[in-house]
Design a protein around this motif. Structure first.
Motif, short mmCIF file in Angstrom:
data_model
loop_
_atom_site.label_atom_id
_atom_site.label_comp_id
_atom_site.label_asym_id
_atom_site.label_seq_id
_atom_site.Cartn_x
_atom_site.Cartn_y
_atom_site.Cartn_z
N LEU A 149 0.83 -1.20 0.00
CA LEU A 149 0.00 0.00 0.00
C LEU A 149 0.86 1.25 0.00
CD1 LEU A 149 -2.96 1.23 0.54
CD2 LEU A 149 -2.15 1.41 2.88
N GLY A 150 1.92 1.20 0.84
CA GLY A 150 2.82 2.33 0.89
C GLY A 150 3.47 2.59 -0.46
N LEU A 151 3.90 1.50 -1.09
CA LEU A 151 4.48 1.64 -2.42
C LEU A 151 3.49 2.30 -3.36
CD1 LEU A 151 6.39 -1.71 -2.97
CD2 LEU A 151 7.36 0.57 -2.92
N GLY A 152 2.24 1.82 -3.30
CA GLY A 152 1.21 2.37 -4.18
C GLY A 152 0.98 3.84 -3.92
N ARG A 163 7.66 14.40 -7.46
CA ARG A 163 8.76 14.38 -6.49
C ARG A 163 8.27 13.62 -5.25
NH1 ARG A 163 7.69 20.65 -5.19
NH2 ARG A 163 6.06 20.27 -3.67
N THR A 164 9.22 13.13 -4.50
CA THR A 164 8.83 12.37 -3.31
C THR A 164 8.59 13.32 -2.16
OG1 THR A 164 11.16 12.12 -2.86
CG2 THR A 164 10.06 10.32 -3.97
N GLU A 165 7.50 13.11 -1.53
CA GLU A 165 7.12 14.06 -0.51
C GLU A 165 7.24 13.52 0.90
OE1 GLU A 165 4.04 16.49 -1.27
OE2 GLU A 165 4.69 16.76 -3.33
N TYR A 166 7.03 12.25 1.02
CA TYR A 166 7.01 11.70 2.37
C TYR A 166 8.03 10.60 2.48
CZ TYR A 166 2.52 13.96 2.07
OH TYR A 166 1.54 14.86 1.87
N GLN A 167 8.57 10.50 3.65
CA GLN A 167 9.39 9.32 3.91
C GLN A 167 9.46 9.06 5.40
OE1 GLN A 167 13.52 9.37 4.11
NE2 GLN A 167 13.70 11.48 3.44
N ILE A 409 4.61 2.43 10.31
CA ILE A 409 6.00 2.09 9.96
C ILE A 409 6.03 1.35 8.63
CG2 ILE A 409 7.90 0.55 10.55
CD1 ILE A 409 7.47 1.32 13.45
N PHE A 410 5.21 0.33 8.52
CA PHE A 410 5.27 -0.45 7.29
C PHE A 410 4.79 0.35 6.09
CE2 PHE A 410 5.47 -4.17 10.14
CZ PHE A 410 6.63 -4.69 9.62
N MET A 411 3.79 1.16 6.32
CA MET A 411 3.29 1.94 5.20
C MET A 411 4.35 2.93 4.73
SD MET A 411 -0.43 3.63 5.04
CE MET A 411 0.00 5.21 5.64
N PHE A 412 5.00 3.56 5.69
CA PHE A 412 6.00 4.55 5.29
C PHE A 412 7.26 3.91 4.75
CE2 PHE A 412 3.31 7.65 7.16
CZ PHE A 412 3.66 8.82 6.53
N LEU A 413 7.49 2.66 5.17
CA LEU A 413 8.60 1.94 4.55
C LEU A 413 8.34 1.83 3.05
CD1 LEU A 413 9.82 -1.17 6.55
CD2 LEU A 413 11.13 0.73 5.68
N GLY A 414 7.10 1.48 2.75
CA GLY A 414 6.75 1.37 1.34
C GLY A 414 6.87 2.71 0.64
N ILE A 415 6.38 3.74 1.29
CA ILE A 415 6.40 5.06 0.66
C ILE A 415 7.83 5.52 0.44
CG2 ILE A 415 5.83 7.48 1.03
CD1 ILE A 415 3.29 6.59 2.38
N VAL A 418 9.90 4.45 -2.59
CA VAL A 418 9.64 5.05 -3.89
C VAL A 418 10.63 6.17 -4.18
CG1 VAL A 418 7.88 6.25 -5.24
CG2 VAL A 418 7.23 4.45 -3.70
N ASP A 419 11.14 6.73 -3.12
CA ASP A 419 12.03 7.87 -3.25
C ASP A 419 13.34 7.43 -3.90
OD1 ASP A 419 13.49 10.11 -3.05
OD2 ASP A 419 13.58 10.14 -0.86
N THR A 420 13.40 7.52 -5.20
CA THR A 420 14.55 6.98 -5.92
C THR A 420 15.77 7.87 -5.80
OG1 THR A 420 13.52 7.96 -7.85
CG2 THR A 420 13.37 5.57 -7.62
N SER A 421 15.58 9.07 -5.31
CA SER A 421 16.71 9.99 -5.28
C SER A 421 17.80 9.51 -4.33
CB SER A 421 16.23 11.37 -4.84
OG SER A 421 15.73 11.28 -3.53
N MET A 422 17.42 8.67 -3.39
CA MET A 422 18.40 8.22 -2.44
C MET A 422 18.89 6.80 -2.75
SD MET A 422 15.50 8.33 0.40
CE MET A 422 16.20 7.43 1.73
N TRP A 423 18.52 6.31 -3.87
CA TRP A 423 18.91 4.96 -4.24
C TRP A 423 20.07 4.98 -5.20
CZ3 TRP A 423 15.68 0.26 -5.27
CH2 TRP A 423 14.63 0.15 -4.37
N THR A 424 20.93 4.03 -5.04
CA THR A 424 21.78 3.70 -6.18
C THR A 424 21.90 2.20 -6.19
OG1 THR A 424 23.01 5.64 -5.57
CG2 THR A 424 23.83 4.37 -7.44
#
Lengths: 984, 179
Positions: A149-152, A163-167, A409-415, A418-424
């Protein structure tokens, strides 16, 4: 009932704290907090680069230079944001009101609390949605659904605003979301089970985590050295060790969320769960140490720093524990004095436990340890001190908050994912990490179990080991820790973030999904299985009891001795210090029980002599067990009529279902009422369901029954001895027994029935309803106190004539002078059997030889403490109970307050007529007689009741009028007591 | 004083029980033995607090005492406890025709069976079952309910129609349970 209100309060408190906080720190910190719930824009970038000096213990408090360096750019970046998004107060000042506005749009004013509330609402609604379809939730764990759900949601937000707004922000997580979960798990931890397995738990938590992190870190470093990893992953040995330390810790939140639904056996659960809680200390230290090393640069690390790291482990873990214990002590002490402020009792529990968490956090000790131990240790005393309603409130609020926190916690983990800016992404790193995490966990578990099994009596078999290694779930703690890394120091942070997210998702989703089929496939011992046949259920229970007993006899608990010592200490000093003088509560609950008994007695009166008072005048509660009885009698009927033939019209169509139905009924009855074997019933941890705490009354009941059995056999052998000992002895013993009964222990003589079960037993006994059981269970904590006190009452209170205002129990000797005639009549060997046929049969078991009464007391008290030498105890008790005659003398003046009507004496007349049915009546009557003194307060004789009129002594009340008046008395008693109780 | 006994027992059981286990159990035995006369009486067992809250505690205590005796020495103590050793893997593979060890499945079941079977007629009658049921069950079940449960249990297990549970029936019923 309390929970929604409290939840709102909680939400409000959190939100206001947010508001205050941001008001206090309009600078850099404000943006940090606001990131989670606010459109941030640039702030996201700032968070990556900044990681401002966080107060979490993981924070970089040793590297002063580093944090100072980090702070400067942060302020530069955030200042413009803050100014552009100036606090609401400034805005209002700027826009001068031109004219009066009827309605003003005050979005800024309540933005944050509003958003928080909305998020919680969304999460809760999602839960409802998930549980609409039971099929989905039985297959897929809720945590997976929430992450999805968080991912969605994150995807939607991303698509909409680009842009990603929540984390999930670490600070938010560690300060607000984690504590409720830890509190809940600590407070409701089955402490006995926990301490039973403390060795294994500590082993896995400390050694296991050390092994996992070092092995994972080293292996990843090896891979890096081997050149299998992308060149861009810029990390040295220390970086990998740091990463290993944060990725290796088993996460309590994830473990709970998955294991709770799986229902594995308690030992397995407590080991994995306990490990996940206790490994916090190791994780904290490792993380801190390696983080410092990374920031110092690995070449500058000297041997002293390693020593310091080891030392800090002990400081952090022991310090956290000590903080928890100190706060547990304070909390217990505080609740002792909350008698007059019952309404804020629950608040103390939450506040002090939370304070313990925060204190540990401030001192950079292990806060999870602090909170766990605080909850674990305070529970016993707190539960004893606070009122029943507060207990319920605490229970529900804790569960609600933990549940919500977990959901968020789990929902925001999913959210956050999504924030790809911090991924590599680096496939090699991710892949190898997954493999290493899994493999090293398995290897570690197997090695440690091999060692542990040398010391455990019930060794952990390979299935347990598989489950343990498979249950090593990683979760939000790892994620929060990796977010906390300082990118300027840890170059490969983005890679680590991506890897961590993948590992967390993999463990929670994949392992969470597959763990249930795996449990089924491996036939892991489940906690509650559906037993196929009645026989198996029954015999298995018997086997469990046998095994438990044999284990007790063999005494395989190494730490048994120490536990007993501790319990002795606890009983002697700690409980006395921390629990309020519980006399008040005893009185209270006896009062309750008494009232219920009265109502029931009245009901039985109405049943047998309904013409005396029309039942319409009595508003009596329904009889739940009645219906159940009729149900089984129906099944009896069915059986008697043959299995193939059925009389009931509705069931004729499906003859087979009769058997099924019957089976279910019986399974139900058995499952609900069979004693659970020792060691099995302790583990009823569940976040979402609150199970009744039934073990205490069960223990009590069984011990009573066993003792009665022994007494029976003893009496049958030594009958003649006691017969020759004279009247006073019997009287005394009976009185003792009776007064102990007054303490609410044996409310209606049921155990008697249990021994002589072959006797025809009245049906009305089954009217003992659930609530009364619960009441009894509540009263039981004071039971043994009550019993031992009775012995004391003989010498202290009665000899010294000390007014016993503190303990309501001890008034019973005054109030209840059992007339000699009464005692004699009740003695089976005294003659009067002819007059009292039914009575004798039910009363015999109540006559307890004095020595055995002591033995009884002793063995009941030995439940709490073994260590008191039994021999000396008996002697003491014998000395104490010497003055029986004085007791009688004192009792006589006390007879003023005694209710004149003894139902017992009405009995014979009716017994002849009513036969069997009145036998139970007599039992009830006796009971009532015993309980009567508590009903009638000695200070002011009741004017309304008819007791006053019959100021006469015990003897002749053999007429119908007495019966009526008694009934009236019973009926009028309850409202009176109700009013009396409010005074309390 | 007990070393002689101890050594003897040790040699007797060392084939099946490890040394450390015996040592531990022996120390347990002596700690239970309040009278310090090398034997345990019923009261010694009854002093164990956990046993007091065990519904079947007294029955189990009785199994330690052979017919008509009031004392049990360490040997008898061990013999009874030997029923409860876990079945080792290598023992499982042994030829079952060789004399069965005490901790075999059947012997364990027999131990349990004898807890029920008070009159030692190798059958569990309804009364005996009811007695055990009554011990194990909380107080808020009526006797009628219990009776029907007992009936049902017997009905379920009974195969030869004598309305009693024989040992063979008992084994069959408990095929899947693991004592």
């Amino acid at each position: 009932m309390h929970s929604p209100v409290l939840l709102q309060i909680v939400v409000l408190v959190t939100s206001t704290s947010f508001a205050l906080w941001t008001a206090d720190f309009p600078g850099s910190d404000a943006s940090v907090i606001s990131q989670i719930l606010e459109p941030v824009g640039i702030a996201v970038e700032s968070s990556q680069s900044s990681a401002p000096p966080l107060h979490r213990q993981y924070g970089v408090d040793t590297g002063n230079i580093a944090s100072a360096a980090a702070r400067a750019p942060v302020n530069d970046i955030t200042d413009p944001i803050v100014s552009s998004r100036s606090p609401p107060g400034d805005q209002h000042r700027e826009t001068e009101p031109v004219s009066f506005e009827i309605v003003k749009w005050n979005w800024e004013h309540a933005q944050r609390p509003f958003l928080i509330a909305v998020w919680i609402m969304v999460a809760s609604l999602a839960k409802i949605l998930f549980h609409l379809s039971s099929k989905v939730t039985t297959v897929v764990p809720e945590s997976c659904l929430l992450i999805l759900l968080g991912l969605g949601l994150g995807g939607i937000v991303l698509a909409a605003t680009n842009r990603t707004e929540y984390q999930l922000h670490p600070k938010m997580f560690f300060l607000f979301l984690l504590p409720p979960i830890v509190l809940d798990s600590g407070y409701f931890m089955p402490s006995r089970l926990f301490f039973d397995n403390i060795g294994a738990i500590l082993m896995y938590a400390v050694v296991g985590t050390l092994w996992n992190s070092s092995a994972t870190g080293l292996a990843l470093w090896g891979i890096k050295q081997a050149g299998l990893m992308d060149k861009k992953v810029d990390a040295g040995l220390m970086d990998f060790l740091l990463f290993g330390s944060l990725i290796s810790a088993v996460d309590p939140v994830a473990v709970l969320a998955v294991f709770e639904k799986v229902h594995v056996n308690e030992t397995l659960f407590i080991i994995v769960f306990g490990e996940s809680l206790l490994n916090d200390a190791v994780t904290v230290v490792l993380y801190k140490v390696f983080n410092t090393f990374v920031e110092m640069g690995s070449d500058k690390v000297r041997a002293v720093d390693y020593v310091k790291g080891v030392a800090s482990f002990f400081v952090v873990s022991l310090g956290g524990t000590v903080v928890g214990l100190v706060f547990a002590f304070i909390l217990a002490l505080t609740t002792r004095f909350t008698k007059r402020v019952r309404i804020i009792e629950p608040l103390f529990v939450f506040l002090l436990v939370y304070l313990s968490y925060l204190t540990a956090e401030i001192a950079s000790l292990s806060s999870i340890l602090a909170m766990t131990f605080c909850g674990l240790c305070c529970k016993k005393y707190v539960e004893a001190n606070i009122s029943q309603k507060s207990r319920t409130t605490v229970k529900y609020t804790m569960k609600t908050m933990a549940s919500i926190a977990e959901t968020i916690i789990f929902m925001f983990l999913g959210i956050s994912a999504v924030d790809t800016s911090m991924w590599t992404w680096d496939s090699a790193l991710v892949l190898f990490t997954l493999v290493f995490v899994f493999v090293f966990r398995a290897v570690g578990v197997i090695l440690q179990t091999w060692v542990l099994n040398h010391f455990r009596l019930c060794p952990l078999d390979w299935i347990d080991q598989v489950m343990m290694s498979y249950g090593g779930l990683r979760g939000a703690v790892a994620f929060a820790l990796v977010i906390l890394l300082d990118k300027s120091k840890v170059k490969a942070k983005d890679y680590f973030v991506a890897t961590t997210i993948t590992v967390v998702f993999f463990t929670v989703m994949f392992q969470g999904l597959t763990i249930k089929p795996l449990v089924k496939w491996l036939k892991v011992k489940r906690s509650n299985q559906q037993k196929p046949t009645l026989n198996e259920e029954l015999h298995e229970r018997a086997f469990d009891h046998i095994l438990a007993a044999v284990e007790d006899i063999a005494g395989h608990h190494g730490y048994h001795h120490w536990r007993d010592k501790w319990e002795h200490f606890d009983k002697k000093y700690l409980s006395q210090l921390l629990m309020r003088k519980s006399a008040y509560r005893i009185k209270d609950e006896i009062w309750d029980v008494c009232q219920k008994l009265n109502i029931r007695d009245a009901m039985s009166f109405v049943d047998q002599g309904g013409h005396v008072l029309s039942s319409a005048k009595l508003s009596l509660p329904s009889l739940p067990s009645r219906t159940s009885f009729s149900e089984t009698s129906f099944t009896n009927l069915l059986r008697e009529n043959g299995s193939g033939v059925c009389l009931d019209l509705q069931v004729i169509d499906t003859v087979r279902s009769i058997k099924d139905k019957e089976d279910t009924v019986m399974h139900h009855v058995l499952a609900g009422n069979l004693y659970k074997p020792r060691k099995r019933y302790q583990a009823n941890y569940s976040r979402h369901f609150i199970s009744a705490d039934e073990q205490e009354w069960q223990d009590r009941e069984v011990i009573q029954r066993n003792m009665r059995c022994r007494l029976e056999s003893f009496r049958s052998t030594k009958h003649s001895v006691y017969q020759s000992k004279g009247k006073s002895r019997h009287k005394k013993s009976q009185k003792k027994h009776r007064s102990s009964d007054v303490n609410g222990e044996v409310p209606n003589g049921k155990p008697k029935r249990n021994i002589s079960w072959q006797d025809t037993v009245p049906v009305v006994m089954t009217m003992e309803s659930e609530e009364e059981e619960e009441e009894n269970s509540g009263a039981e904590k004071e039971d043994d106190e009550g019993i031992t006190f009775v012995a004391r009452a003989a010498d202290e209170v009665l000899l010294e004539g000390k007014p016993s205002s503190t303990l309501g129990v001890c008034q019973s000797p005054f109030l209840l002078p059992p007339s000699p005639t009464c005692a004699e009549k009740e003695l089976p060997w005294k003659g009067d059997q002819g007059d009292l046929p039914a009575c004798v049969s039910s009363e015999t078991t109540k006559i307890v030889p004095i020595d055995l009464q002591q033995a009884w007391n002793q063995s009941i008290s030995s439940l709490e403490s073994l260590s008191s030498p039994p021999v000396s105890e008996t002697q003491q008790l014998q000395r104490r109970t010497v003055p029986p005659t004085r007791l009688e003398e004192r009792g006589a003046p006390g007879a003023l307050a005694r209710p004149p009507l003894d139902p017992f004496f009405q009995f014979p007349e009716r017994a002849l007529a009513a036969g069997r049915s009145s036998e139970e009546d007599s039992a009830e009557c006796i009971q009532q007689q015993e309980l009567r003194p508590l009903m009638s307060p000695d200070k002011q004789p009741r004017p309304g009741s008819s007791t006053g009129s019959a100021g006469a002594r015990w003897p002749v009340q053999f007429n119908r009028a007495a019966q009526i008046s008694l009934l009236k008395n019973v009926v009028t008693a309850s409202p009176y007591k109700g009013s009396g109780q409010t005074d309390l | 004083m007990f070393t002689g006994v101890y050594n003897f027992i040790y040699f007797l059981i060392s084939l099946t029980v490890s040394h450390s286990q015996i040592t531990r159990l022996y120390s347990r035995f002596t700690s239970l033995d309040k009278g310090e006369n090398g034997t345990l009486c019923r009261e010694d067992f009854q002093r164990i607090p956990e046993l007091a809250i065990n519904p079947l505690g007294d029955r189990i205590i009785n199994t330690f005492f052979p017919e008509g005796e009031d004392q049990v020495n360490f040997r008898g103590f061990m013999r009874t406890l030997a029923h409860f050793r876990p079945i080792d893997d290598h023992e499982k593979n042994k030829d079952p025709n060789v004399s069965e060890p005490l901790n075999s499945r059947n012997n364990k079941l027999l131990f349990a069976f004898r807890l029920y079977d008070l009159d030692k007629d190798d059958k569990i009658s309804r009364d005996e079952l009811l007695q055990v049921l009554r011990m194990m069950v909380g107080v808020n079940i009526s006797d009628d309910q219990l009776g029907s449960i007992a009936d049902r249990t017997i009905q379920e297990a009974d195969q030869d129609g004598d309305s009693c549970i024989s040992f063979t029936e008992f084994i069959k019923v408990n095929f899947y349970t693991s004592p």
